[in-house]
Design an enzyme around this catalytic site. Structure first.
Site, short mmCIF file in Angstrom:
data_model
loop_
_atom_site.label_atom_id
_atom_site.label_comp_id
_atom_site.label_asym_id
_atom_site.label_seq_id
_atom_site.Cartn_x
_atom_site.Cartn_y
_atom_site.Cartn_z
N SER A 461 0.83 -1.20 0.00
CA SER A 461 0.00 0.00 0.00
C SER A 461 0.87 1.25 0.00
O SER A 461 0.33 2.35 0.16
CB SER A 461 -0.93 -0.01 1.21
OG SER A 461 -0.17 -0.11 2.38
N HIS A 482 -2.62 -2.64 -5.83
CA HIS A 482 -3.00 -2.26 -4.47
C HIS A 482 -4.52 -2.37 -4.31
O HIS A 482 -5.27 -1.49 -4.69
CB HIS A 482 -2.51 -0.83 -4.16
CG HIS A 482 -2.93 -0.35 -2.81
ND1 HIS A 482 -3.14 0.97 -2.51
CD2 HIS A 482 -3.18 -1.03 -1.67
CE1 HIS A 482 -3.49 1.09 -1.25
NE2 HIS A 482 -3.54 -0.12 -0.71
N GLU A 494 -5.54 0.37 -7.15
CA GLU A 494 -4.45 1.23 -7.63
C GLU A 494 -3.46 0.32 -8.34
O GLU A 494 -2.95 -0.64 -7.75
CB GLU A 494 -3.76 1.94 -6.45
CG GLU A 494 -4.47 3.19 -5.97
CD GLU A 494 -3.68 3.95 -4.90
OE1 GLU A 494 -3.82 5.18 -4.83
OE2 GLU A 494 -2.93 3.32 -4.11
N ASN A 532 -3.31 6.76 -0.22
CA ASN A 532 -2.77 6.83 1.15
C ASN A 532 -1.92 8.07 1.36
O ASN A 532 -1.91 8.65 2.44
CB ASN A 532 -1.97 5.57 1.47
CG ASN A 532 -2.91 4.40 1.77
OD1 ASN A 532 -4.10 4.60 1.99
ND2 ASN A 532 -2.38 3.19 1.76
#
Ligand code: 3H9
Length: 746
Positions: A461, A482, A494, A532
């Site tokens: 991540s 991801h 992702e 993130n």
């Protein structure tokens, strides 16, 4: 395409042969037309010379039955051209006595995905749904719809004006307008409740979810399912209607008003929707229309629906959702990458049988892949298999999967302790703990074990994919996938492109996302990638607010009022505060203090909030509040007060600010990719488009002033963003911004 407007006289056989038989035949060939229009003129008949100049439909008439094939690829959107032609055909059919029944069909295309969404941003032009309705009303001939693949939105509304509907057994029917911030505005709120009843109509239109042909038949939405060939079933059905001695064709719109389920039905629904949809307008407007269908005469009901539709289509919710619809599809168009370059993937290895690995395995199994899931810990192998089996059993219980399909699905699963078992896989996805040394070890081993064609993916991540790729001899075949937790539910994926990831590998990642029915967005390598990375920035402002006296519940409430699915404090508790600490090892913060006090979130029943064991409802915590106050005092931070609007503005600006940096660095191809990530992975209100779209609604100059104000308070957190000045100077909106790569520049 040959359009034959010949009658049912046997001499006038369909097609070109007829040209030689009929007494006078004019063939018009128009440059660049997809259609050749053949007009038969027979003085013995009372025919009018009709020249229908058709580009989007094809007509064949046999034995008095006109089959009209809609042909506007790829999805038969009811764009202006198609609408005008449908209307022309309907009005022509009213006066052409050689046509005794009409069947609307498609050859291979879906029946229709509804109105053309691209046309919604400008003024409505040409014939519209009410014109179809009036034209069908003026016909003394049965109209039958043959639904292949799907009839959605305006496509289904058109079907519901007709006298009969027959669907292929695999067809799906739905009114998804709510997903565009709209209501069905083409008679659907008046026809659907008349066909299926108020409650079923409301739940179908509020969810926007299509129903299967079987459910549609059971609820009365369609008249039959084609057991074999749809076209011949429709023609036979039409013939039977014509053979009846009494002819009376009744459109669902002319049925009596539907019954109100109970005296307080609408009042209760309104209270429920007020709570559930907060600021999102479409569901309440839908409810008002369906309520109107129970009492107003049809013409007044249709006027009411039109007013509601027009108010919504010109509003912000619809603009945001329309943008989101196209942004999501645009994400799969990556410059320099063609989907037909994708390698075929049938067997996938998943390394790690924990929550993430098991979720990824389920997602793959559900879409037909064979999966080899490797769990090194002998005690967790059985746990992993049981977890997957339980999830599959839930799907069977929920009616999403048949028992026999679930058995064949589980037969495609191998859970093993041996990593060597993935040697034959076409793609291997690593989903172990976020520790670089562990990942490097695994990638080295996979590289030596797997066939040269195998793609090696990491579910990291936020770790550096280039470092991971460099551990192998095939860095061009290394990619980040991801997934978001729970991986079998969350739609966002992702797709991380390393420095040397090949176009073929990227295309395979995008194709895999499509096969898994996920929304794949390609991102570049940077800590936390896009989602993130932005959430870290957002969350650091949450901490900033907490230290200045905002309570977790105030922040969460403000953010939820804005429309976020969840407030940041409750969200952090759910994902685990220890994860945050792990992801930010260098930075000592308030969160470290909470974690050191055993407050890791829901898992320890204590985080920003307190939790009762086994329950997920956050309760305000005097302990957490005390720890936050102590931390602020020891850092000499003075309390301040903030309105909900100030809280929301600060947090949104944090997202936008980081998003601008991401664009500056070329981590995504376009601003809309950031919005797609935020809406589908982080609960950003879908009807607000996403943070970058929202920035345009704030006004980019207002945004610039706000950012410089924040910078004056804390320069380190709010660095300058020259790109914002450039975009303002260009006069173009931020949400349309596209990154120009160095290759494109040269
Ligand atoms: C409506 O009907 C209003 C009425 O009530 C009243 C009016 C007065 N228009 O998704 P895909 C394009 S509102 C224009 O990748 P799939 C899409 O952009 C409408 N374009 O394929 C894409 O283009 P590109 C209510 C549309 O097989 C291409 O088609 N209807 C439309 O995964 C392929 O799409 C809806 O909300 C459209 N209506 O899924 C249905 N639909 O290749 C919206 C698609 O250039 N559509 N395109 O990127 C969908 O849900 C899915 O597209 C569908 C196909 C299930 C149809």
């Amino acid at each position: 395409m040959v359009t034959s407007f010949l009658g049912d006289d046997k001499r006038y056989a369909d097609g070109l042969v007829a040209v030689f038989i009929i007494r006078l035949c004019a063939v018009f060939m128009i440059k660049n037309l997809h259609a050749v229009v053949i007009c038969a003129i027979d003085p013995a008949h009372d025919w009018k010379l009709t020249m229908l100049d058709l580009h989007y439909c094809e007509i064949r008439i046999q034995d008095g039955i006109a089959c009209i094939y809609l042909n506007n690829p790829p999805v038969n959107a009811l764009s202006e051209g198609l609408r005008n032609e449908i209307h022309a055909v309907l009005t022509h059919a009213a006066t052409d006595h050689t046509i005794r029944a009409l069947v609307f069909l498609t050859h291979d295309l879906p029946f229709s995905a509804g109105a053309d969404i691209k046309e919604f941003s400008g003024p409505m032009k040409g014939k519209f749904f009410l014109d179809f309705y009036q034209a069908i009303e003026a016909l003394d001939k049965p109209v039958i719809m043959g639904i292949r693949q799907y009839a959605l939105g305006g496509g289904l509304e058109f079907c519901m004006m007709a006298h009969y509907r027959i669907a292929h057994r695999d067809a799906r029917l739905g009114l998804p307008e709510v997903k565009l911030g709209l209501i069905p505005g083409g008679t659907g709120t008046m026809s659907l409740p008349r066909l299926v009843g108020v409650d079923a109509a409301l739940s179908m239109a509020v969810s926007g979810q299509p129903v299967s042909a079987q459910s549609a038949l059971e609820m009365g939405l369609i008249d039959a399912i084609a057991a074999s060939d749809l076209e011949s079933t429709c023609i036979e059905f039409a013939q039977k209607q014509l053979d009846k001695s009494e002819h009376q064709w009744l459109s669902p719109l002319h049925r009596p008003n539907p019954a109100v389920p109970s005296a307080d039905y609408f009042q209760k629904k309104k209270a429920e929707y007020d709570a559930q949809f907060q600021g999102f307008k479409a569901p309440l407007r839908l409810l008002a229309c369906i309520e109107a269908s129970t009492s107003l005469p049809i013409d007044a009901g249709l006027r009411f629906e039109q007013t509601q539709f027009m108010e919504l289509i010109t509003g912000d919710d619809a603009a945001g959702m329309r943008y989101g619809f196209f942004a999501q599809r645009l994400a799969s168009h990556v410059p320099g990458v063609r989907l037909d370059q994708a390698l075929t993937i049938s067997q996938v290895g998943v390394i790690g049988g924990g929550l993430m690995g098991a979720g990824i395995s389920i997602a793959l199994l559900m879409k037909g892949f064979s999966v080899v899931c490797v769990e090194a810990d002998p005690e967790r192998v059985a746990h992993c298999r049981t977890g997957i089996e339980q999830q599959v059993a839930k799907s069977v219980h929920a009616g999403k999967l048949t028992l026999s399909d679930s058995k064949s699905l589980l037969a495609r699963l191998q859970v093993t302790q041996s990593i060597a078992d993935v040697a034959q896989c076409d793609c291997v996805i690593e989903a172990v703990f976020e520790k670089m040394s562990l990942k490097l070890e695994i990638f080295k081993e996979l590289d030596s074990l797997c066939a040269p064609h195998t793609i090696l993916a990491s579910n990291t991540s936020g770790l550096d994919l280039n470092t991971i790729a460099a551990a192998t001899q095939r860095p061009e075949k290394v990619i980040g996938l991801h997934f978001f937790s729970p991986a079998h539910v969350m739609r966002l994926l992702e797709i991380v492109r390393g420095q040397v990831t090949s176009a073929e590998t990227l295309a395979t990642g995008l194709a895999l996302a499509k096969q898994l029915k996920k929304i794949g967005v390609v991102v570049g390598v940077c800590p936390g990638f896009v989602g993130n990375r932005m959430i870290f920035k957002y969350f650091s402002q949450v901490v900033w607010l907490l230290l200045r006296g905002c309570k977790p519940q105030q922040i969460d409430h403000a953010v939820q009022q804005f429309g976020f699915a969840m407030g940041p404090c409750a969200m952090a508790d759910m994902s685990g505060l220890d994860i945050w600490v792990h992801a930010n090892p260098g930075e000592r913060s308030l969160i470290h203090t909470l974690v050191e006090a055993g407050r890791c979130g829901q898992k320890t029943q204590a985080g920003f909030y307190d939790y009762t064991k086994g329950k997920k409802t956050p309760q305000p915590s005097s302990v957490a509040d005390g720890l936050i106050t102590d931390y602020a005092r020891s850092s000499a931070i003075q309390p301040q007060s903030f309105t909900d609007a100030e809280i929301v503005k600060r947090l949104l600006c944090a997202l936008i600010h980081e998003g601008l940096h991401i664009l500056e660095e070329g981590i995504v191809s376009r601003a809309s990719d950031i919005d797609t990530i935020y809406v589908h992975g982080y609960g950003f209100p879908i009807y607000r488009g996403g943070p970058m779209f929202y920035a345009d609604q704030m006004g980019l100059s207002v945004l610039r002033d706000q950012l410089s104000h924040y910078r004056s308070e804390a320069e380190a957190s709010w660095s300058e963003v020259p790109l914002l000045d450039e975009i303002i100077a260009s006069g173009k909106p931020l949400h349309k911004f596209q990154v120009v790569s160095p290759e494109q520049k040269s």
